[in-house]
Design a protein around this motif. Structure first.
Motif, short mmCIF file in Angstrom:
data_model
loop_
_atom_site.label_atom_id
_atom_site.label_comp_id
_atom_site.label_asym_id
_atom_site.label_seq_id
_atom_site.Cartn_x
_atom_site.Cartn_y
_atom_site.Cartn_z
N HIS A 42 7.27 6.05 11.42
CA HIS A 42 6.90 4.55 11.27
C HIS A 42 6.79 3.58 12.47
O HIS A 42 5.92 2.97 12.96
N THR A 79 4.36 4.95 15.01
CA THR A 79 3.15 4.36 14.65
C THR A 79 2.88 2.82 15.26
O THR A 79 1.87 2.45 15.60
N GLN A 119 -7.97 -0.18 12.53
CA GLN A 119 -7.77 0.96 11.94
C GLN A 119 -6.49 1.60 12.34
O GLN A 119 -6.02 1.72 13.46
N ALA A 120 -5.96 2.61 11.71
CA ALA A 120 -4.93 3.21 11.87
C ALA A 120 -4.78 4.06 12.99
O ALA A 120 -5.78 4.69 13.36
N ALA A 155 -0.92 8.13 13.30
CA ALA A 155 -0.60 8.02 11.68
C ALA A 155 -1.56 8.99 10.99
O ALA A 155 -1.44 9.48 10.23
N VAL A 156 -2.86 9.03 11.33
CA VAL A 156 -3.77 9.76 10.70
C VAL A 156 -3.40 11.41 10.67
O VAL A 156 -3.68 11.90 9.64
N ARG A 176 -8.50 5.10 6.54
CA ARG A 176 -7.80 4.92 7.72
C ARG A 176 -7.59 3.58 8.29
O ARG A 176 -7.47 3.38 9.15
N SER A 177 -7.94 2.58 7.12
CA SER A 177 -7.75 1.26 7.83
C SER A 177 -6.12 0.91 7.64
O SER A 177 -5.42 1.54 7.41
N MET A 178 -6.05 -0.45 8.36
CA MET A 178 -4.28 -0.81 8.38
C MET A 178 -3.96 -1.02 6.93
O MET A 178 -2.57 -0.67 7.09
N ASP A 191 -4.51 0.73 4.47
CA ASP A 191 -3.97 1.99 3.80
C ASP A 191 -2.98 2.60 4.62
O ASP A 191 -1.99 3.29 3.70
N LEU A 192 -2.74 2.34 5.88
CA LEU A 192 -1.47 2.55 6.40
C LEU A 192 -0.20 2.22 5.99
O LEU A 192 0.71 2.71 5.71
N TYR A 247 0.76 3.57 2.74
CA TYR A 247 1.47 5.12 3.08
C TYR A 247 2.96 4.77 3.45
O TYR A 247 3.81 5.40 2.81
#
Length: 268
Positions: free
Chosen positions: A113, A116, A187-188, A192-193, A203-205, A207-208, A211
């Motif tokens: 984390h 990232t 975008q992540a 992170a991807v 894969r957007s922020m 979405d990150l 997760y």
């Protein structure tokens, strides 16, 4: 991941109250160090984030600094506990019943984390100094406390992860309310991807953050559960196989979620 929610386990024993008190003291210091300021009505769920006063809103930079500080601290307990249990296993010349692996996995996840977020923002000298000081104090304090009362330490980490879920939930609320335009376009990072195996189109922020919040919710559950067990003799239910896999039981993913942790008779 969208269903992950803020939750709190009420303190029931003296050990719980000690852990909660220490957490609240630490939360005050974290808020001070990261410049945290949030609309109280939004924080309590009494008002939509869109209606929050701009003077009380957190900027992207403030959120990122809070993430960095939080994750640099959150990565300590699992490593300390895993190390002490490893040494304990060597001294006793007995197996650890699966606790060590879960604790080290947790510390590794928290470090990912942090790595990232470091791809997104570079903390300044003041934040680095704060992290250095906090880690030095926290590592040694947690080391001593785990020797004295592992149960209290796991409960403390459970409460700490409750705060992490709150932090990421409020960030997502602010993002959805349009208060974090930089995050909305971001975008992540590749790290992170690859780590979460994020699929194309997700894969957007935002979405990150989903997760990471899901990870924190699992850490919350795991530590509250471990805090309910016999610290010396009980097996780690997250490393165990259950005879009846169809009934709800502790698992590593979020298939069966129990925010307040599994009680001992449910977990074993």
């Amino acid at each position: 991941m969208e269903e992950v929610a803020v939750a709190h386990r009420n303190a029931k024993s003296t050990s719980d109250y000690v852990a909660l008190s220490l957490l609240r003291m630490m939360r005050w210091g974290m808020d001070l160090a990261t410049g945290y300021k949030h609309d109280k009505a939004v924080a309590k769920g009494q008002k939509d984030a869109k209606d929050a006063k701009s003077t009380s809103s957190m900027t992207e930079h403030k959120w990122l600094m809070r993430f960095v500080f939080l994750e640099s601290v959150a990565g300590v307990p699992g490593m300390v506990a895993g190390m002490l249990r490893h040494l304990h296993s060597l001294r006793r010349m007995k197996r650890d019943n699966g606790w060590i692996e879960t604790l080290l996995e947790e510390s590794y996840n928290e470090r990912m984390h942090l790595l990232t977020f470091l791809k997104i923002a570079e903390p300044g000298w003041f934040m680095r100094l704060m992290v250095l000081g906090a880690q030095g104090v926290f590592f040694n304090g947690f080391f001593v406390c785990y020797l004295l009362s592992p149960r209290t330490c796991h409960r403390f980490v459970g409460y700490l992860e409750e705060e992490a879920v709150i932090t990421y939930t409020r960030t997502i609320q602010d993002l959805d309310a349009g208060k974090l335009p930089m995050f909305a376009k971001m975008q992540a990072p590749d790290i992170a991807v690859k780590y979460w195996n994020m699929p194309e189109g997700s894969r957007s922020m935002r979405d990150l953050l989903l997760y990471i919040r899901a990870d924190e919710s699992k850490h919350r559950e795991v530590n509250h559960t471990l805090g309910n067990l016999d610290q010396k003799n009980d097996p780690n239910p997250y490393a165990s196989k259950f005879e009846d896999e169809s009934r709800p039981h502790p698992v590593k993913d979020i298939k069966y979620s129990r925010p307040q942790g599994w009680e001992r008779d449910e977990a074993l």
